[in-house]
Every structure is written in structure tokens, then in C-alpha cells.
Enzyme design. Structure first.
Site, PDB file in Angstrom:
ATOM      1  N   LYS A 114       0.822  -1.211   0.000  1.00 54.74           N
ATOM      2  CA  LYS A 114       0.000   0.000   0.000  1.00 54.74           C
ATOM      3  C   LYS A 114       0.859   1.265   0.000  1.00 54.74           C
ATOM      4  O   LYS A 114       0.460   2.274  -0.567  1.00 54.74           O
ATOM      5  CB  LYS A 114      -0.947   0.006   1.208  1.00 54.74           C
ATOM      6  CG  LYS A 114      -2.076  -0.998   1.061  1.00 54.74           C
ATOM      7  CD  LYS A 114      -3.138  -0.829   2.123  1.00 54.74           C
ATOM      8  CE  LYS A 114      -4.280  -1.810   1.913  1.00 54.74           C
ATOM      9  NZ  LYS A 114      -5.253  -1.800   3.009  1.00 54.74           N
ATOM     10  N   LYS A 196      -8.945 -12.441 -11.094  1.00 52.94           N
ATOM     11  CA  LYS A 196     -10.026 -12.540 -10.136  1.00 52.94           C
ATOM     12  C   LYS A 196     -11.016 -11.378 -10.326  1.00 52.94           C
ATOM     13  O   LYS A 196     -10.587 -10.267 -10.624  1.00 52.94           O
ATOM     14  CB  LYS A 196      -9.415 -12.465  -8.725  1.00 52.94           C
ATOM     15  CG  LYS A 196     -10.277 -13.064  -7.640  1.00 52.94           C
ATOM     16  CD  LYS A 196      -9.511 -13.103  -6.327  1.00 52.94           C
ATOM     17  CE  LYS A 196     -10.433 -12.656  -5.219  1.00 52.94           C
ATOM     18  NZ  LYS A 196      -9.817 -12.541  -3.916  1.00 52.94           N
ATOM     19  N   LYS A 199     -13.907  -5.764  -7.100  1.00 54.29           N
ATOM     20  CA  LYS A 199     -14.853  -4.644  -7.079  1.00 54.29           C
ATOM     21  C   LYS A 199     -14.219  -3.354  -7.586  1.00 54.29           C
ATOM     22  O   LYS A 199     -14.915  -2.416  -7.942  1.00 54.29           O
ATOM     23  CB  LYS A 199     -15.429  -4.448  -5.671  1.00 54.29           C
ATOM     24  CG  LYS A 199     -14.386  -4.101  -4.620  1.00 54.29           C
ATOM     25  CD  LYS A 199     -14.977  -4.095  -3.212  1.00 54.29           C
ATOM     26  CE  LYS A 199     -13.842  -3.981  -2.191  1.00 54.29           C
ATOM     27  NZ  LYS A 199     -14.268  -4.212  -0.819  1.00 54.29           N
TER      28      LYS A 199
END
Ligand code: TRP
Length: 332
Positions: A114, A196, A199
Site C-alpha cells: 500500500k 479474479k 470490485k
């Protein structure tokens, strides 16, 4: 009565849930409710380690809670709550921070990833994110924590912190185990079936959201990438698109792969896709309808979450009191 084992898990409210969340996490969580004392949490404190638009965060938190209920989480049987409603999470995090080495946090893969992705916002909260997660789990004396592969390192840290604290003082925390569910069906992107379904995929047509209308679902499946052949056979390696649609059909109908193969033997992809589209739409529609009902009636949702928060606090406070006492804080 024998005490039921405790399960805790959480989801960061970072977007609309997809059919992948349903098969990957929620269906499992629903099953666990009958056997365990389950705590399911919307991790809004974790969410703010990334930049958020306040109104958007508020909406997503409620949307996620509504979707949990619509998918079958029973707020009477389980404890469903919003993390920020239980101040003990922040309070225990502070104490645990003082037991965590800088090195332990710097080694976390997710922190490193991140930090690379958001180099403009490497905040201290992001650094201590796994410690907050440890507090989430340890407050409830959880035996088992259902997590995906990407969270296993955080769970390992949680176990270390629990053991360290118990060793320093006396038995205080249950040392939790990861709960790796039987491998659920992995749902892949409709447009790039090697990836995969996610969202956050910018290609909207690649995702089936649990909020999609029947027409949207049917349309997305009609436009899904297949491959140049014409046979409906399950071959993830060579026919990932068809295999993914078969997986969706299996989830919606319960039919096995070989049943599906014989059902569509001699028929083309067109017939197959329209049957998959209709079945998936039929499978999702009661969840979406219940979700819409909950979102339209915020009072019912608020009542559920207030009562979940109170139930959660009751347990969390018991643990926090013990911790405060052991570390030497004055209690009157
Ligand atoms: N960090 C988890 C995730 O991104 C969500 C989460 C927060 C969580 N607290 C938790 C999961 C405690 C399990 C237990 O998926």
C-alpha cells in the site's frame, strides 16, 4: 450449556459487494452462524487509512451492513456492528501499539504494497493497521478468524501480540487461529477470466455486483468473454471464460460440472450464456430486493446496528478492563 466458540471477521467498506464476496466470504459466514458465536464487523476505522470522501464512507458502511443482512447474516443470532461504534477498538490498539515493534509493522507485506501504491499518503494509521486488526480480534477472545490469504500475516502478528501480552502479565487473550474455509468457488472477471473478479476493476462489465438488476446481470453475462471453441466443457486452463460461467451456473443452481456439461452438449455458447444469465439473475434477485428494502428503510438498519454495537461493546469492555488493570491504569 457448552460455550460456543467465537468467530470474528470484518470487511473494510471500500466498495459495492460483488458475487465474488458472496461466494468467497459471506456464504461461509452465514453457515458459521449456527455453530459459532459470530461477530461480524464493518471496519470503518481501517477504511480511513486510505483517503475517503466522508459522505461516501458513510454510505458504503451502511450499504455493506445492509448487504450482509440481505445475504443471510442474521443480526439476532450473530453480532453485526460498525467498528467505530465500539471505542474499545481504538483503546486497545493504543495499548497494543506499545507492545509492537516498528520492525514488525514495517515487515508487513500489505503495508509495503500500500505504501508503494499510495506513496503520497503513507500515514501512521496505515503503519499500525495490523495492530488495530489485532485489537479487533483479541477484544472478543476469538477462537477463529476467517480470513483470506492476504490477511494471514496480520493474523500471525495478532497471535504474537496475544502471546507476548499473556507472557508479560498473565493469561488475558485467547490466541486465535486462522480459519481457512474450504476453498469456495473463485469467481473470475467476466472480461479477463484469468484475473479474479474485483470490485475495483475499472471495466464495469467484468463484475457482477450484488446490486445489479436482472437486466444488467443477463447483459453482462451475454457479453462475457468466452473463447474460440464452441463446447461447454470445464477446462480452467484452456477455457477460463467458459469455466468461469460454469462456476457461476453451478453456484446459482447447485448443478455439478458434469451435469452442466451434459445439459449443454451440442448446444452453442449463445444458449449456454442465456441460461447462465437467467439463473444468476434469479439467484441474486432476492438478495438485491432485501438489500433495497433495508436501504429504503434506514430505521430498521439503524436499530440493528445500534443493538449490534451494544452487544459488541459489552464483550469488548470486559476484555479492555482486564487489560487496563494489568498494565497498571488506575481503576476506581
Ligand atoms: N483487514 C481486513 C481486510 O481488509 C478487514 C478486517 C479488519 C478484519 N479487521 C479484521 C478481518 C479483523 C478479520 C479480523 O480484509
Amino acid at each position: 450449556m457448552e460455550q460456543r466458540k467465537v468467530i470474528l471477521s470484518g470487511v473494510t467498506p471500500s466498495g459495492i459487494l460483488t458475487i465474488g464476496h458472496l461466494t468467497g466470504a459471506l456464504t461461509n459466514w452465514v453457515k458459521l452462524q449456527n455453530e459459532y458465536d459470530c461477530y461480524y464487523m464493518i471496519a470503518d476505522l481501517h477504511a480511513i487509512t486510505a483517503k475517503q470522501t466522508p459522505a461516501e464512507l458513510r454510505k458504503r458502511t451502511l450499504d455493506t451492513a445492509a448487504m450482509f443482512i440481505a445475504s443471510g447474516i442474521d443480526p439476532v443470532n450473530s453480532t453485526l456492528f460498525i467498528q467505530s461504534h465500539v471505542p474499545e477498538h481504538s483503546q486497545l490498539t493504543w495499548v497494543l501499539n506499545t507492545f509492537t515493534g516498528m520492525g514488525e509493522c514495517s515487515r508487513m507485506t500489505q503495508f509495503k504494497d500500500k505504501s508503494r501504491q499510495h506513496s503520497e499518503n503513507i500515514n501512521v494509521g496505515l503503519f499500525t493497521y495490523p495492530v488495530l486488526m489485532a485489537a479487533d480480534i483479541l477484544l472478543y477472545q476469538a477462537d477463529l478468524v476467517p480470513v483470506g490469504e492476504d490477511q494471514k500475516q496480520h493474523l500471525e502478528l495478532t497471535r504474537n501480540l496475544a502471546q507476548r501480552f499473556n507472557h508479560n502479565y498473565s493469561d488475558t487473550f485467547k490466541v486465535p487461529e486462522p480459519y481457512i474455509p474450504e476453498i469456495g468457488a473463485r469467481i473470475m472477471s467476466l472480461q479477463e477470466p484469468e484475473k479474479k473478479m474485483s470490485k475495483s476493476d475499472p471495466i464495469q462489465g467484468s463484475i457482477i455486483f450484488l446490486t445489479d438488476t436482472d437486466e444488467q446481470i443477463v447483459g453482462k453475462i451475454k457479453r462475457a468473454v468466452t473463447d474460440s471453441g464452441s463446447e461447454v466443457i470445464f477446462d480452467e486452463e484452456n477455457k477460463p471464460g467458459v469455466a468461469n460461467l460454469m462456476t457461476l451456473y453451478h453456484i446459482a443452481t447447485g448443478k455439478s460440472m458434469s451435469e452442466i456439461e451434459s445439459e449443454f452438449a451440442g448446444k452453442g455458447y449463445g444458449d449456454f450464456k442465456s441460461q447462465v444469465g437467467d439463473s444468476v439473475a434469479e439467484f441474486i434477485s432476492p438478495i438485491r430486493d432485501r438489500y433495497n428494502e433495508l436501504i429504503a428503510n434506514k430505521d430498521e438498519l439503524a436499530k440493528i446496528l445500534i443493538s449490534g454495537g451494544e452487544k459488541a461493546r459489552h464483550t469488548a469492555l470486559r476484555t479492555l478492563r482486564k487489560v487496563y488493570k494489568k498494565v497498571g491504569f488506575v481503576q476506581f
